[in-house]
Design a protein around this motif. Structure first.
Motif, PDB file in Angstrom:
ATOM      1  N   LEU A 301       0.924  -1.224  -0.111  1.00 64.13           N
ATOM      2  CA  LEU A 301      -0.048   0.079  -0.058  1.00 64.13           C
ATOM      3  C   LEU A 301       0.839   1.324  -0.076  1.00 64.13           C
ATOM      4  O   LEU A 301       2.163   1.149   0.435  1.00 64.13           O
ATOM      5  N   ASP A 302       0.453   2.176  -0.478  1.00 69.45           N
ATOM      6  CA  ASP A 302       1.065   3.644  -0.582  1.00 69.45           C
ATOM      7  C   ASP A 302       1.448   4.120   0.877  1.00 69.45           C
ATOM      8  O   ASP A 302       2.610   4.520   1.195  1.00 69.45           O
ATOM      9  N   ALA A 303       0.684   3.826   1.707  1.00 69.11           N
ATOM     10  CA  ALA A 303       1.012   3.988   3.303  1.00 69.11           C
ATOM     11  C   ALA A 303       1.956   3.355   3.810  1.00 69.11           C
ATOM     12  O   ALA A 303       2.665   3.679   4.999  1.00 69.11           O
ATOM     13  N   ASP A 304       2.505   2.287   3.146  1.00 69.01           N
ATOM     14  CA  ASP A 304       3.615   1.574   3.692  1.00 69.01           C
ATOM     15  C   ASP A 304       4.909   2.425   3.631  1.00 69.01           C
ATOM     16  O   ASP A 304       5.707   1.976   4.533  1.00 69.01           O
ATOM     17  N   HIS A 305       5.139   3.492   2.860  1.00 68.52           N
ATOM     18  CA  HIS A 305       6.121   4.222   3.047  1.00 68.52           C
ATOM     19  C   HIS A 305       6.120   4.999   4.037  1.00 68.52           C
ATOM     20  O   HIS A 305       7.553   4.947   5.042  1.00 68.52           O
ATOM     21  N   GLU A 306       5.120   5.349   4.771  1.00 70.74           N
ATOM     22  CA  GLU A 306       5.341   6.103   6.147  1.00 70.74           C
ATOM     23  C   GLU A 306       5.520   4.937   7.267  1.00 70.74           C
ATOM     24  O   GLU A 306       6.099   5.393   8.223  1.00 70.74           O
ATOM     25  N   ALA A 307       4.861   4.020   6.847  1.00 67.85           N
ATOM     26  CA  ALA A 307       5.115   2.769   8.009  1.00 67.85           C
ATOM     27  C   ALA A 307       6.443   2.398   7.808  1.00 67.85           C
ATOM     28  O   ALA A 307       6.690   2.045   9.046  1.00 67.85           O
ATOM     29  N   ARG A 308       7.254   2.343   7.062  1.00 65.66           N
ATOM     30  CA  ARG A 308       8.629   1.977   7.258  1.00 65.66           C
ATOM     31  C   ARG A 308       9.534   3.045   7.807  1.00 65.66           C
ATOM     32  O   ARG A 308      10.422   2.677   8.527  1.00 65.66           O
ATOM     33  N   LEU A 512       3.481   9.765  16.294  1.00 68.96           N
ATOM     34  CA  LEU A 512       3.855  11.169  16.184  1.00 68.96           C
ATOM     35  C   LEU A 512       5.393  11.670  16.006  1.00 68.96           C
ATOM     36  O   LEU A 512       5.773  12.359  15.492  1.00 68.96           O
ATOM     37  N   VAL A 513       6.033  10.475  16.535  1.00 65.71           N
ATOM     38  CA  VAL A 513       7.712  10.991  16.329  1.00 65.71           C
ATOM     39  C   VAL A 513       7.864  10.924  14.717  1.00 65.71           C
ATOM     40  O   VAL A 513       8.624  11.725  14.166  1.00 65.71           O
ATOM     41  N   ALA A 514       7.365   9.991  13.973  1.00 68.06           N
ATOM     42  CA  ALA A 514       7.512   9.767  12.398  1.00 68.06           C
ATOM     43  C   ALA A 514       7.007  11.120  12.066  1.00 68.06           C
ATOM     44  O   ALA A 514       7.896  11.497  10.885  1.00 68.06           O
ATOM     45  N   GLN A 515       5.931  11.562  12.271  1.00 66.58           N
ATOM     46  CA  GLN A 515       5.433  12.958  11.839  1.00 66.58           C
ATOM     47  C   GLN A 515       6.328  14.085  12.006  1.00 66.58           C
ATOM     48  O   GLN A 515       6.486  14.781  11.046  1.00 66.58           O
ATOM     49  N   LEU A 516       6.794  14.160  13.269  1.00 66.44           N
ATOM     50  CA  LEU A 516       7.594  15.417  13.461  1.00 66.44           C
ATOM     51  C   LEU A 516       9.143  15.160  12.746  1.00 66.44           C
ATOM     52  O   LEU A 516       9.878  15.968  12.181  1.00 66.44           O
ATOM     53  N   LEU A 517       9.645  13.799  12.628  1.00 61.72           N
ATOM     54  CA  LEU A 517      10.593  13.597  11.853  1.00 61.72           C
ATOM     55  C   LEU A 517      10.480  13.878  10.556  1.00 61.72           C
ATOM     56  O   LEU A 517      11.675  14.395   9.819  1.00 61.72           O
ATOM     57  N   LEU A 518       9.681  13.539   9.741  1.00 64.29           N
ATOM     58  CA  LEU A 518       9.311  14.064   8.328  1.00 64.29           C
ATOM     59  C   LEU A 518       9.151  15.450   8.264  1.00 64.29           C
ATOM     60  O   LEU A 518       9.558  15.853   7.283  1.00 64.29           O
ATOM     61  N   GLU A 519       8.636  15.890   9.087  1.00 64.54           N
ATOM     62  CA  GLU A 519       8.601  17.482   9.063  1.00 64.54           C
ATOM     63  C   GLU A 519       9.860  17.959   9.120  1.00 64.54           C
ATOM     64  O   GLU A 519      10.308  19.074   8.386  1.00 64.54           O
ATOM     65  N   ARG A 520      10.786  17.485  10.181  1.00 65.70           N
ATOM     66  CA  ARG A 520      11.981  18.148  10.314  1.00 65.70           C
ATOM     67  C   ARG A 520      13.025  17.838   8.957  1.00 65.70           C
ATOM     68  O   ARG A 520      13.552  18.826   8.348  1.00 65.70           O
TER      69      ARG A 520
END
Length: 523
Positions: A301-308, A512-520
């Motif tokens: 799924l496309d969402a797997d990229h964020e999951a990884r 939440l950590v992943a979202q913060l890290l991707l924003e950084r």
């Protein structure tokens, strides 16, 4: 396949399936409720893959079996607490039938009456690497995934009682084909005997497990929204698998009281049926026949990229903290599926690669939206993206959920009318309190529970399940209450590294950590 899903007459002798590949794919990529496909694989050669046939195909090749106790404990039988033997399928057949010859074989230390054996997670591409022609026996192209066959699938062979601990998969969604087992009543026969309950005009609900005898493999499924009630943990650690601390078949309600709030969906598969396990659904699987065989494939799924990205963060934290512990603590924290604990440097490389792949995917999606020249089928192929699944939150959280609750409910109701439930696609509904196998652990749901599917997507397009995970009650730190003098209460155990990890790598926190890290990284 003319006439499939169209109502038109089929040519004489034509093998007609109830859904075209395009329609089947549309269902798989959109439906967020477990469902069983019937009459879709009758012409697959893989349906002949019973253990005797597989034994002939393997020609004396040994495979590894996981051995567990049939006695039901209050704690799950994780892979780290199991024994392992290597044996041929011929030896497995002899042992499972109680033949005296097993007294000296690889199973000689394990009485069939007390133990089960599970050859689980066997990659077909690996065990049949010298017989690539068998890959064509599995035809996921019938579900709209051209080119996907045995080489993208795994094989599962178990004896009665074999099970996998309750877990959710971080990547993809799951299609599971049941192959071997005695069938006392098929699903369609039960429908003819009015064991099915029609809901609405075309929806057919699964009857309780007690209505079926001698089926093959039973699945206990829980929706993503039940995550906090299942006490998620990453110990034992395995990439893309989030385990539950609860033995859902025999729950310890004293230690895990929130499990009472779960909503169990239970289905028992028969040979020839294909179960769709949607993204991020928890599942506990048990073999209920003397021998079971199944094949599965995880659909990306496309969402797997964020999951990884989330999995890379989790690996880094788990390996760092567990590797820092004393080596003689006796905690088998690494699942046998993981070869070794990777170094911090390698884990950071893994994290950076996952972040890079995420942005590459985002850029590709934006490019497609800016240049929508592809055909609908091509766009669907690119947009559809497991190894296993995750409860994703593609948009900001609670406030948007409240703002869109009414529109989402309306949208879901409209979508449900488009899902062709009936004798060929059976929805797996929640258990009622009366039919629950865990005594009050599952409750009957209202219509909103039955409609727990994609909240804002459309068939054939990337969907975002926005119902977020909630932190486990384990994070409230009841295990180390402090007295007024700030000394640990003598009646309470001290917090361990695993307690800390249960909070740090809780799915909600990691997201939440992943979202913060991707924003950084985006800056």
């Amino acid at each position: 396949m003319a006439g499939a899903d169209s109502g038109g007459p089929a040519a004489p002798g034509e093998d007609v399936k109830p859904f075209t590949p395009e329609k089947a794919r549309e269902i798989v990529m959109s439906l967020q409720q477990p469902a069983v496909f019937c009459n879709m694989v009758g012409d697959w050669p893989a349906l002949h893959w019973d253990v005797k046939h597989l034994s002939t195909m393997l020609d004396g090749k040994t495979i590894q079996f996981r051995i567990g106790l049939k006695t039901m404990d209050l704690v799950p039988q994780f892979e780290t607490s199991c024994s392992y033997v290597k044996a041929t399928l011929e030896e497995f057949l002899a042992w499972s039938s109680g033949q005296p010859s097993c007294l000296s074989g690889p199973f000689s230390c394990f009485k069939h009456s007390k133990y089960w054996a599970y050859a689980d997670y066997k990659y077909i591409a690996r065990i049949f690497e010298d017989k690539e022609e068998v890959f064509q026996d599995v035809r996921w192209s019938d579900f709209g995934f051209p080119g996907r066959g045995g080489q993208e699938s795994t094989l599962w062979i178990g004896s009665e009682g074999a099970n996998t601990p309750c877990h959710l998969d971080s990547y993809g969604c799951n299609l599971v084909l049941q192959i071997q087992g005695r069938t006392f009543r098929s699903l369609v026969e039960c429908a003819a005997e009015t064991l099915w309950k029609p809901l609405g005009t075309a929806l057919i609900a699964a009857a309780s497990p007690q209505d079926f005898l001698w089926h093959q493999k039973r699945w206990h499924l829980f929706p993503p929204g039940d995550t906090s009630f299942l006490y998620p943990t990453r110990i034992p650690y395995e990439e893309s698998s989030i385990f539950s601390k609860v033995n859902v078949a025999n729950p310890d309600l004293k230690h895990f009281p929130e499990f009472r709030n779960t909503t169990a969906h239970v289905v028992t598969l028969s040979p020839g049926q294909v179960l769709l396990v949607p993204r991020h659904w928890w599942h506990y699987v048990e073999s209920v026949d003397p021998i079971t065989v199944s094949i599965n494939s995880w659909i990306e799924l496309d969402a797997d990229h964020e999951a990884r990205v989330e999995e890379a963060i989790t690996r880094t934290l788990v390996c760092a903290l567990k590797s820092a512990e004393s080596s003689n603590d006796g905690d088998p924290w690494l699942n046998p599926t993981e070869v070794e604990a990777t170094s911090h440097e390698i884990n950071l490389q893994y994290l950076n690669q996952a972040v890079s792949a995420y942005f590459k995917s985002q850029k590709a999606n934006m490019s497609e939206q800016a240049h929508p020249s592809s055909s609908g089928a091509e766009q669907e192929t690119r947009a559809s993206c497991k190894r296993r699944k995750r409860q994703d939150s593609c948009e900001p959280e609670d406030c948007q959920l409240l703002n869109h609750e009414f529109s989402s409910s309306t949208l879901k109701a409209e979508k449900l009318q488009k899902v062709p439930f009936g004798p060929h696609l059976i929805q797996v509904l929640p258990q009622s309190q009366e039919t629950s196998s865990v005594g009050g652990g599952a409750v009957a749901s209202d219509d909103r529970d039955l409609l727990h599917e994609n909240e804002g997507g459309h068939f054939g397009k990337l969907h975002c399940t926005r119902k977020q995970l909630v932190m486990s009650n384990d994070c409230r730190m009841p295990a180390n209450q402090m007295d007024s003098d700030s000394s640990p209460n003598a009646s309470q155990a001290a917090l361990s590294t695993n307690d800390l990890l249960d909070c740090l790598v809780n799915p909600h926190v990691i997201r939440l950590v992943a979202q913060l890290l991707l924003e950084r990284a985006r800056v």
